[in-house]
Design a protein around this motif. Structure first.
Motif, mmCIF file in Angstrom:
data_model
loop_
_atom_site.group_PDB
_atom_site.id
_atom_site.type_symbol
_atom_site.label_atom_id
_atom_site.label_comp_id
_atom_site.label_asym_id
_atom_site.label_seq_id
_atom_site.Cartn_x
_atom_site.Cartn_y
_atom_site.Cartn_z
ATOM 1 N N PRO A 244 19.416 10.417 -11.754
ATOM 2 C CA PRO A 244 18.179 9.691 -11.463
ATOM 3 C C PRO A 244 18.089 9.249 -9.999
ATOM 4 N N PHE A 245 16.864 8.855 -9.601
ATOM 5 C CA PHE A 245 16.611 8.282 -8.272
ATOM 6 C C PHE A 245 16.052 6.875 -8.468
ATOM 7 N N TYR A 246 16.467 5.965 -7.603
ATOM 8 C CA TYR A 246 15.956 4.593 -7.670
ATOM 9 C C TYR A 246 16.127 3.931 -6.303
ATOM 10 N N LEU A 247 15.501 2.781 -6.135
ATOM 11 C CA LEU A 247 15.535 2.074 -4.860
ATOM 12 C C LEU A 247 16.807 1.245 -4.719
ATOM 13 N N LYS A 248 17.326 1.211 -3.487
ATOM 14 C CA LYS A 248 18.497 0.374 -3.207
ATOM 15 C C LYS A 248 18.122 -1.100 -3.140
ATOM 16 N N LYS A 249 16.904 -1.381 -2.683
ATOM 17 C CA LYS A 249 16.436 -2.763 -2.556
ATOM 18 C C LYS A 249 14.999 -2.827 -3.056
ATOM 19 N N ASP A 250 14.561 -4.026 -3.420
ATOM 20 C CA ASP A 250 13.154 -4.222 -3.763
ATOM 21 C C ASP A 250 12.293 -3.803 -2.579
ATOM 22 N N TYR A 251 11.134 -3.182 -2.883
ATOM 23 C CA TYR A 251 10.204 -2.828 -1.805
ATOM 24 C C TYR A 251 8.792 -3.012 -2.345
ATOM 25 N N GLY A 252 8.037 -3.882 -1.663
ATOM 26 C CA GLY A 252 6.688 -4.167 -2.144
ATOM 27 C C GLY A 252 6.751 -4.694 -3.564
ATOM 28 N N GLU B 67 -12.446 18.077 -2.755
ATOM 29 C CA GLU B 67 -13.304 17.211 -1.935
ATOM 30 C C GLU B 67 -12.775 17.100 -0.510
ATOM 31 N N GLY B 68 -11.464 17.299 -0.334
ATOM 32 C CA GLY B 68 -10.884 17.260 1.000
ATOM 33 C C GLY B 68 -10.521 15.859 1.459
ATOM 34 N N ILE B 69 -9.720 15.824 2.534
ATOM 35 C CA ILE B 69 -9.298 14.559 3.133
ATOM 36 C C ILE B 69 -9.495 14.642 4.642
ATOM 37 N N SER B 70 -9.639 13.487 5.265
ATOM 38 C CA SER B 70 -9.826 13.462 6.722
ATOM 39 C C SER B 70 -8.522 13.143 7.452
ATOM 40 N N GLU B 71 -7.613 12.417 6.783
ATOM 41 C CA GLU B 71 -6.361 12.004 7.425
ATOM 42 C C GLU B 71 -5.210 12.898 6.987
ATOM 43 N N LYS B 72 -4.483 13.439 7.965
ATOM 44 C CA LYS B 72 -3.304 14.254 7.680
ATOM 45 C C LYS B 72 -2.050 13.415 7.906
ATOM 46 N N LEU B 73 -1.103 13.538 6.980
ATOM 47 C CA LEU B 73 0.166 12.828 7.114
ATOM 48 C C LEU B 73 1.241 13.765 7.644
ATOM 49 N N ASP B 74 2.325 13.181 8.124
ATOM 50 C CA ASP B 74 3.419 13.956 8.709
ATOM 51 C C ASP B 74 4.599 14.005 7.738
ATOM 52 N N ASP B 75 5.064 15.210 7.443
ATOM 53 C CA ASP B 75 6.151 15.388 6.477
ATOM 54 C C ASP B 75 7.406 14.626 6.907
ATOM 55 N N ALA B 76 7.784 14.730 8.162
ATOM 56 C CA ALA B 76 9.016 14.090 8.642
ATOM 57 C C ALA B 76 8.955 12.577 8.456
ATOM 58 N N GLN B 77 7.820 11.966 8.720
ATOM 59 C CA GLN B 77 7.691 10.517 8.560
ATOM 60 C C GLN B 77 7.802 10.104 7.090
ATOM 61 N N ILE B 78 7.207 10.897 6.218
ATOM 62 C CA ILE B 78 7.277 10.573 4.779
ATOM 63 C C ILE B 78 8.707 10.753 4.277
ATOM 64 N N GLN B 79 9.379 11.825 4.725
ATOM 65 C CA GLN B 79 10.762 12.054 4.332
ATOM 66 C C GLN B 79 11.640 10.867 4.731
ATOM 67 N N GLN B 80 11.492 10.435 5.974
ATOM 68 C CA GLN B 80 12.306 9.328 6.472
ATOM 69 C C GLN B 80 12.007 8.042 5.702
ATOM 70 N N PHE B 81 10.740 7.818 5.419
ATOM 71 C CA PHE B 81 10.334 6.611 4.701
ATOM 72 C C PHE B 81 10.926 6.592 3.285
ATOM 73 N N VAL B 82 10.739 7.663 2.523
ATOM 74 C CA VAL B 82 11.192 7.692 1.130
ATOM 75 C C VAL B 82 12.711 7.648 1.042
ATOM 76 N N GLU C 199 0.818 -1.208 0.000
ATOM 77 C CA GLU C 199 0.000 0.000 0.000
ATOM 78 C C GLU C 199 0.859 1.268 0.000
ATOM 79 N N LYS C 200 1.984 1.235 0.715
ATOM 80 C CA LYS C 200 2.878 2.388 0.743
ATOM 81 C C LYS C 200 3.593 2.602 -0.586
ATOM 82 N N CYS C 201 3.612 1.560 -1.411
ATOM 83 C CA CYS C 201 4.307 1.651 -2.698
ATOM 84 C C CYS C 201 3.736 2.748 -3.594
ATOM 85 N N GLU C 202 2.454 3.018 -3.490
ATOM 86 C CA GLU C 202 1.841 4.033 -4.362
ATOM 87 C C GLU C 202 2.467 5.396 -4.124
#
Length: 407
Positions: free
Chosen positions: A121-129, A73-88, A36-39
């Motif tokens: 370019p940017f690419y993944l170091k390892k397979d993910y999802g 239309e809006g969204i109900s869930e807010k995400l955190d920038d720091a968490q997304i930065q660390q994840f990506v 799901e996070k792959c998107e």
């Protein structure tokens, strides 16, 4: 780049492509599976690697409307920038510069991902999802694809440095007198006058006073159409307002032979657009052959570096400058006069061409117009005209001219 409601308002008129995407629903991230996070990860990779000349944006909580303004239309869930930065950036071979922001827009919450142009370019170091390592994902139009080897070879540092040395052009609304760049949303108002029919407007009789003694030699001839010309002049000048533009070069290379096309959709025929040549001149009470000859002898030539044409269901505005030096701004001397018959907001599509640009640069600007309608008799027309110079010495003479307009 400042990310605010004015920018979002403009982006809503855009089409999905290599620099813009609309997501109706929030990305699945918190407590989501790897698949799901792959998107989210794949979209950030694809936009970061895409071939574009402007910053990229992903707007979340927006329903795309093709050919029109997309809907919030809006969204109900807010995400955190720091968490997304660390994840990506824990997954990629080098950090990607991007940001995630929660924004309140028209009483609804939306998410904004901003991805500037950067060295690829940017690419993944390892397979993910379901994403594969060392695979370069890119945007092609509104879809995601895998880059070819020849494309990847052009994404290196040499290509990036070469791009930085070329001109980077952008068009802006400006205050020409103050030499200030204005926001990308311009708001003003139009006054729509319901005026008498031409045949119902009386002739102008003049208001000349004969000298007490002696004779007067006067070649002036009364302009009997003065009131009709005044009605047209006042109607158009109250309907429209001037907008000035400037072109900024934030790159390190000179831009030669710069040409700009501005497209304004008007399928409902409610917008009026004119260049300075199309605007009616201040009507004269009288004609004088000597005055006309004197004017022609002066050899006065008005600047015409901006033109307006009506083509099918849209207005086409064209302007140009010979060159724009690096880190400088070229100010367009002529202005666009624009107005609307009813309240409206619309996007204007700008395209900049230059001998030094490998491809045209595009940008959307937004205009918002409030419109008011009034019935305007000839008396009201005259009063509106007098307001143009109420504080000038000419004002008293203007009133004297009209004391006996119906005699």
């Amino acid at each position: 780049m400042k990310i605010d409601t004015a920018l979002i308002d403009i982006l809503l008129y855009g089409e999905e492509g290599v620099d813009l995407d609309f997501k109706r629903d929030q990305y699945k991230f918190t407590k989501a599976s790897d698949e799901e996070k792959c998107e989210l990860l794949k979209d950030i990779l694809a936009f970061s690697n895409s071939w574009r000349r402007t910053d990229a944006f992903i707007l979340i909580g927006i329903k795309e409307v093709k050919g029109g303004k997309s809907e919030v239309e809006g969204i109900s869930e807010k995400l955190d920038d720091a968490q997304i930065q660390q994840f990506v950036n824990s997954k990629t071979q080098k950090p990607i510069t991007f940001s995630y922001r929660n924004l309140d827009f028209k009483n609804k919450h939306i998410g904004v991902i901003h991805i500037p142009i950067q060295n690829r370019p940017f690419y993944l170091k390892k397979d993910y999802g379901n994403l594969k390592k060392e695979t370069v994902y890119i945007k092609r139009g509104s879809s995601t694809d895998i880059a070819k080897l020849d494309e990847i070879s052009k994404m290196g540092i040499n290509s990036f440095v070469s791009e930085e040395k070329s001109p980077i052009l952008e068009i802006y609304f400006v205050d020409k007198e103050k030499r200030e760049i204005l926001p990308d949303t311009y708001s003003s108002s139009s006054l729509v006058l319901n005026v008498p029919r031409q045949k119902d407007i009386p002739d102008y009789k003049g208001n000349k006073q004969r000298p007490a003694l002696g004779y007067s030699f006067d070649l002036d001839r009364t302009n009997s159409d003065y009131y009709r010309e005044l009605t047209r002049f006042t109607s158009i000048h109250r309907l429209t307002f001037p907008i000035y533009f400037a072109i900024k070069n934030s790159g390190s290379g000179v831009a030669n032979d710069v040409r700009v096309e501005i497209k304004i959709q008007d399928s409902k025929n409610i917008i009026q657009a004119l260049d300075e040549y199309g605007m009616p001149k201040v009507p004269q009470y009288s004609y004088s052959p000597l005055r006309d000859i004197s004017y022609k002898l002066q050899g006065v030539v008005a600047s015409r570096d901006l033109t307006v044409k009506r083509i099918s269901d849209y207005w086409l505005v064209e302007t140009s400058v010979e060159k724009v030096q690096p880190q400088s701004t070229a100010w367009i001397e002529s202005c666009l006069h624009i107005g609307a018959l009813e309240k409206v907001e619309f996007c204007i599509e700008t395209t900049i061409y230059s001998d030094n640009l490998p491809e045209p640069t595009t940008k959307n600007l937004l205009i918002k117009i409030d419109s008011e309608k009034i019935d305007a008799s000839l008396d009201i027309i005259i009063e509106l005209e007098s307001e143009r110079f109420r504080n000038s010495d000419e004002y008293k003479r203007f009133l004297e001219r009209h004391t006996d307009k119906f005699k």
